[in-house]
Design an enzyme around this catalytic site. Structure first.
Site, PDB file in Angstrom:
ATOM      1  N   ARG A 109      37.305  15.407  48.192  1.00  0.00           N
ATOM      2  CA  ARG A 109      38.030  16.485  49.144  1.00  0.00           C
ATOM      3  C   ARG A 109      39.291  16.804  48.430  1.00  0.00           C
ATOM      4  O   ARG A 109      40.262  17.368  49.570  1.00  0.00           O
ATOM      5  CB  ARG A 109      37.989  15.935  50.554  1.00  0.00           C
ATOM      6  CG  ARG A 109      36.567  15.574  51.166  1.00  0.00           C
ATOM      7  CD  ARG A 109      36.561  15.836  52.472  1.00  0.00           C
ATOM      8  NE  ARG A 109      35.245  15.581  53.269  1.00  0.00           N
ATOM      9  CZ  ARG A 109      34.747  14.269  53.501  1.00  0.00           C
ATOM     10  NH1 ARG A 109      35.506  13.363  53.505  1.00  0.00           N
ATOM     11  NH2 ARG A 109      33.578  14.404  54.041  1.00  0.00           N
ATOM     12  N   LYS A 131      44.790  30.285  43.121  1.00  0.00           N
ATOM     13  CA  LYS A 131      43.328  30.625  42.779  1.00  0.00           C
ATOM     14  C   LYS A 131      42.731  29.681  41.900  1.00  0.00           C
ATOM     15  O   LYS A 131      42.929  29.525  40.584  1.00  0.00           O
ATOM     16  CB  LYS A 131      43.295  32.172  42.423  1.00  0.00           C
ATOM     17  CG  LYS A 131      43.321  33.097  43.392  1.00  0.00           C
ATOM     18  CD  LYS A 131      43.246  34.893  42.753  1.00  0.00           C
ATOM     19  CE  LYS A 131      43.473  35.768  43.850  1.00  0.00           C
ATOM     20  NZ  LYS A 131      43.158  37.100  43.569  1.00  0.00           N
ATOM     21  N   GLU A 173      49.794  41.490  31.996  1.00  0.00           N
ATOM     22  CA  GLU A 173      50.244  41.339  33.365  1.00  0.00           C
ATOM     23  C   GLU A 173      51.612  41.315  33.900  1.00  0.00           C
ATOM     24  O   GLU A 173      52.084  41.826  35.036  1.00  0.00           O
ATOM     25  CB  GLU A 173      49.694  39.787  33.532  1.00  0.00           C
ATOM     26  CG  GLU A 173      48.321  39.664  33.553  1.00  0.00           C
ATOM     27  CD  GLU A 173      47.327  40.140  34.871  1.00  0.00           C
ATOM     28  OE1 GLU A 173      47.930  40.624  35.631  1.00  0.00           O
ATOM     29  OE2 GLU A 173      45.984  40.107  34.735  1.00  0.00           O
ATOM     30  N   LYS A 213      55.407  37.420  41.138  1.00  0.00           N
ATOM     31  CA  LYS A 213      54.077  36.849  41.570  1.00  0.00           C
ATOM     32  C   LYS A 213      54.209  35.972  42.821  1.00  0.00           C
ATOM     33  O   LYS A 213      53.666  36.015  43.796  1.00  0.00           O
ATOM     34  CB  LYS A 213      53.055  36.301  40.390  1.00  0.00           C
ATOM     35  CG  LYS A 213      51.992  35.730  41.141  1.00  0.00           C
ATOM     36  CD  LYS A 213      50.787  35.593  40.085  1.00  0.00           C
ATOM     37  CE  LYS A 213      49.574  34.887  40.841  1.00  0.00           C
ATOM     38  NZ  LYS A 213      48.532  34.842  40.063  1.00  0.00           N
ATOM     39  N   GLU A 223      45.189  36.554  49.739  1.00  0.00           N
ATOM     40  CA  GLU A 223      44.935  37.997  49.848  1.00  0.00           C
ATOM     41  C   GLU A 223      44.378  38.824  50.952  1.00  0.00           C
ATOM     42  O   GLU A 223      43.238  39.272  50.862  1.00  0.00           O
ATOM     43  CB  GLU A 223      43.898  38.044  48.716  1.00  0.00           C
ATOM     44  CG  GLU A 223      44.041  39.210  47.805  1.00  0.00           C
ATOM     45  CD  GLU A 223      43.186  39.164  46.414  1.00  0.00           C
ATOM     46  OE1 GLU A 223      43.670  38.489  45.609  1.00  0.00           O
ATOM     47  OE2 GLU A 223      42.414  40.280  46.155  1.00  0.00           O
ATOM     48  N   ARG A 227      49.111  40.498  48.799  1.00  0.00           N
ATOM     49  CA  ARG A 227      48.666  40.083  47.568  1.00  0.00           C
ATOM     50  C   ARG A 227      47.752  40.985  46.585  1.00  0.00           C
ATOM     51  O   ARG A 227      47.747  40.860  45.285  1.00  0.00           O
ATOM     52  CB  ARG A 227      47.946  38.721  47.750  1.00  0.00           C
ATOM     53  CG  ARG A 227      47.636  38.024  46.419  1.00  0.00           C
ATOM     54  CD  ARG A 227      47.189  36.562  46.541  1.00  0.00           C
ATOM     55  NE  ARG A 227      46.992  35.955  45.366  1.00  0.00           N
ATOM     56  CZ  ARG A 227      46.873  34.654  45.023  1.00  0.00           C
ATOM     57  NH1 ARG A 227      47.080  33.900  45.887  1.00  0.00           N
ATOM     58  NH2 ARG A 227      46.699  34.167  43.819  1.00  0.00           N
ATOM     59  N   ASN A 231      46.475  43.311  42.112  1.00  0.00           N
ATOM     60  CA  ASN A 231      45.070  43.937  41.663  1.00  0.00           C
ATOM     61  C   ASN A 231      45.326  45.057  40.727  1.00  0.00           C
ATOM     62  O   ASN A 231      44.442  45.743  40.321  1.00  0.00           O
ATOM     63  CB  ASN A 231      44.152  44.024  42.752  1.00  0.00           C
ATOM     64  CG  ASN A 231      43.615  42.638  43.145  1.00  0.00           C
ATOM     65  OD1 ASN A 231      43.724  41.810  42.762  1.00  0.00           O
ATOM     66  ND2 ASN A 231      43.262  42.639  44.481  1.00  0.00           N
ATOM     67  N   HIS A 234      43.399  46.118  37.844  1.00  0.00           N
ATOM     68  CA  HIS A 234      42.041  45.398  37.675  1.00  0.00           C
ATOM     69  C   HIS A 234      41.002  45.837  38.126  1.00  0.00           C
ATOM     70  O   HIS A 234      39.882  45.441  37.709  1.00  0.00           O
ATOM     71  CB  HIS A 234      42.481  43.960  38.481  1.00  0.00           C
ATOM     72  CG  HIS A 234      43.648  43.173  37.783  1.00  0.00           C
ATOM     73  ND1 HIS A 234      44.744  43.500  37.578  1.00  0.00           N
ATOM     74  CD2 HIS A 234      43.334  41.886  37.356  1.00  0.00           C
ATOM     75  CE1 HIS A 234      45.363  42.641  36.933  1.00  0.00           C
ATOM     76  NE2 HIS A 234      44.371  41.517  36.516  1.00  0.00           N
ATOM     77  N   HIS A 238      38.626  45.296  35.268  1.00  0.00           N
ATOM     78  CA  HIS A 238      37.418  44.210  35.406  1.00  0.00           C
ATOM     79  C   HIS A 238      36.159  45.300  34.794  1.00  0.00           C
ATOM     80  O   HIS A 238      35.240  44.499  34.192  1.00  0.00           O
ATOM     81  CB  HIS A 238      37.176  43.663  36.622  1.00  0.00           C
ATOM     82  CG  HIS A 238      38.184  42.618  36.840  1.00  0.00           C
ATOM     83  ND1 HIS A 238      38.639  42.334  38.065  1.00  0.00           N
ATOM     84  CD2 HIS A 238      38.764  41.789  36.238  1.00  0.00           C
ATOM     85  CE1 HIS A 238      39.309  41.128  38.419  1.00  0.00           C
ATOM     86  NE2 HIS A 238      39.749  40.932  37.059  1.00  0.00           N
ATOM     87  N   HIS A 252      41.457  39.439  28.567  1.00  0.00           N
ATOM     88  CA  HIS A 252      41.389  40.048  29.939  1.00  0.00           C
ATOM     89  C   HIS A 252      42.636  40.947  29.845  1.00  0.00           C
ATOM     90  O   HIS A 252      42.655  42.115  30.236  1.00  0.00           O
ATOM     91  CB  HIS A 252      41.921  38.920  30.640  1.00  0.00           C
ATOM     92  CG  HIS A 252      42.159  39.427  32.018  1.00  0.00           C
ATOM     93  ND1 HIS A 252      41.106  39.853  32.884  1.00  0.00           N
ATOM     94  CD2 HIS A 252      43.310  39.347  32.783  1.00  0.00           C
ATOM     95  CE1 HIS A 252      41.841  40.024  33.997  1.00  0.00           C
ATOM     96  NE2 HIS A 252      43.033  39.734  34.049  1.00  0.00           N
TER      97      HIS A 252
HETATM   98  N1  GLY Z   1      45.484  37.591  39.557  1.00  0.00           N
HETATM   99  C1  GLY Z   1      45.784  38.292  40.673  1.00  0.00           C
HETATM  100  C2  GLY Z   1      45.934  37.012  41.855  1.00  0.00           C
HETATM  101  O1  GLY Z   1      46.414  36.093  41.514  1.00  0.00           O
HETATM  102  O2  GLY Z   1      46.142  37.513  42.846  1.00  0.00           O
END
Ligand code: GLY
Length: 349
Positions: A109, A131, A173, A213, A223, A227, A231, A234, A238, A252
Site C-alpha cells: 500500500r 505521475k 520540455e 513545473k 490535473e 496542470r 500538455n 503534447h 503524442h 519523446h
Molecule cells: N508531463 C506533464 C505532467 O507531468 O503533467
C-alpha cells in the site's frame, strides 16, 4: 498528496544522505535499468549513505515499461525483505522514475521513494510531479497513480555523459516551460547553444525550468485545471510519437517539439499568439529537431490518434494553447479543418 522536495544538488553524496535521513526507513533499495546500472550506479554505489542498499535492475527503454517489470520490482522487494517502511531510490530516466514510483506507491500500500533523474527529460519533467505508471496493452502510461516522491534530487553532472539527441529531447520540455512561463525564459532558451551546451549554464536553466513545473503541480497536483498547461505541444506531439512508433520510433521530446509547431500555429489562428514569436520558435525547432516525414495521407491517422488521447473528455480533442508567451489557455478545441491546416503548416511552414 505528500509534498515533494526538489533539490538541486552539487554534492550528490551529501544531498542524498540528507534526503535518505529525512525518510524513516528500515531497508534501502536502489532501482536502475540496464543503462543506468552501467553508467550511473558506479557513481552512487560507493556513497556511504547507500551502504547496504540492495539493487534491482530492469530492462532499459520504454519497451520495458511494463507490468512484467513492475512485478519484477515487487518480487525483488519482497525477496529482499522490504517492509512498509522500506525506501526505494529510483535512478534513471523517466521510464525508471515512473515505473519505480508506481512499484513503490503500490507495494504494501505504498512505501517512500526518492527519484534521482539522470536524463534531461526526466530532470525537467518526468521525475517531478508525482505521475507514476507503466504502459499497458500498447497504451502509454495507461496504468498509474499520482503519488509524489519524497525527494527529487537533480544533479546535472549526469548530463555530462548524455548524448545530443537526449539533451535535445529534454530541451523540448524546457522550451514548453519557457512558453508557458514568461518572455525572459523563452528568450534565454531561444538563444542558448543547445548543441554545444555549457553544462553550468544549462544547470541553472534546469533549476528555473523545474521551478515552473513545480509551481504548477503544487497548485493542481491531479490535473483538474492548470496542470493541463504542461500538455502544451503534447496533444499533437503524442500523435506524432505514436505514428513514429509504427515506422521509426523517436524520442519523446522530438515529438513534443513537432507538436509545439502545430499547437503554436493553432494558438496563432485561434487565441492570438503573436505570429513573429511563433515563427521564431518554429525556426528554432526546425533547425534543431528536423522534421518527421508525413504526407496528407497521414492526417486521418494523426487526427484519430489525437481523438483517443486520454486527456480528452467525451471524445472532444483537448488542447492547451497560448494567447501569448505566459498567457495559458487550457481546455481549447479545434475543428478538423483547423487541425489539418496546422498539419499543413507543420509540413510547409
Ligand atoms: N508531463 C506533464 C505532467 O507531468 O503533467
Amino acid at each position: 498528496m505528500n509534498q515533494q522536495k526538489v533539490i538541486i544538488s552539487e554534492q550528490l553524496g551529501q544531498t542524498l544522505g540528507e534526503a535518505i535521513s529525512a525518510c524513516n526507513h528500515d531497508r534501502l533499495f536502489i532501482l536502475a535499468d540496464e543503462t543506468t546500472e552501467r553508467c550511473c550506479l558506479p557513481v552512487v554505489e560507493e556513497l556511504p549513505c547507500l551502504k547496504g542498499a540492495q539493487t534491482i535492475v530492469i530492462g532499459a527503454t520504454d519497451t520495458h515499461k511494463t507490468l512484467e517489470s513492475v512485478v519484477h520490482v515487487w518480487e525483488e522487494l519482497g525477496k529482499g525483505g522490504a517492509t512498509r517502511h522500506t525506501l526505494l531510490i529510483n535512478i534513471g530516466g523517466g521510464m525508471v522514475t515512473d515505473l519505480g514510483g508506481f512499484a513503490a506507491s503500490t507495494f504494501k500500500r505504498g512505501i517512500s521513494y526518492i527519484n534521482i533523474p539522470t536524463t534531461l527529460l526526466s530532470m525537467v519533467d518526468a521525475s517531478v510531479g508525482g505521475k507514476t505508471g507503466f504502459n499497458f496493452r500498447g497504451l502509454k502510461n495507461e496504468i498509474g497513480v499520482f503519488n509524489n516522491a519524497n525527494s527529487v534530487i537533480l544533479d546535472t553532472t549526469f548530463l555530462k555523459t548524455l548524448d545530443e539527441e537526449n539533451i535535445l529531447s529534454g530541451y523540448a520540455e524546457m522550451l514548453k516551460h519557457g512558453l508557458i512561463a514568461n518572455e525572459q525564459m523563452w528568450a534565454t532558451l531561444m538563444n542558448f547553444d543547445v548543441e554545444q551546451p555549457d553544462l553550468k549554464v544549462l544547470g541553472k536553466m534546469v533549476a528555473e525550468s523545474v521551478a515552473v513545473k513545480q509551481r504548477i503541480v503544487t497548485e493542481d497536483p491531479t490535473e483538474k485545471g492548470i496542470r493541463k498547461a504542461l500538455n502544451l505541444g503534447h496533444t499533437m506531439g503524442h500523435a506524432f510519437e505514436s505514428l513514429a512508433l509504427q515506422r521509426n520510433p523517436v524520442l519523446h521530446g522530438y515529438a513534443v517539439a513537432w507538436g509545439l509547431i502545430g499547437e503554436l500555429y493553432l494558438s496563432a489562428i485561434k487565441t492570438g499568439f503573436p505570429s513573429d514569436k511563433m515563427h521564431q520558435t518554429v525556426r528554432f525547432i526546425q533547425e534543431h529537431y528536423g522534421k518527421m516525414d508525413i504526407t496528407c495521407d497521414d492526417y486521418p491517422t494523426l487526427l484519430e490518434l489525437m481523438t483517443h488521447d486520454k486527456k480528452n473528455v467525451a471524445g472532444v480533442i483537448n488542447f492547451t494553447l497560448l494567447g501569448g508567451i505566459g498567457d495559458i489557455r487550457i481546455n481549447q478545441t479545434a475543428t478538423k479543418d483547423e487541425i489539418y491546416e496546422a498539419l499543413d503548416f507543420y509540413r510547409e511552414g
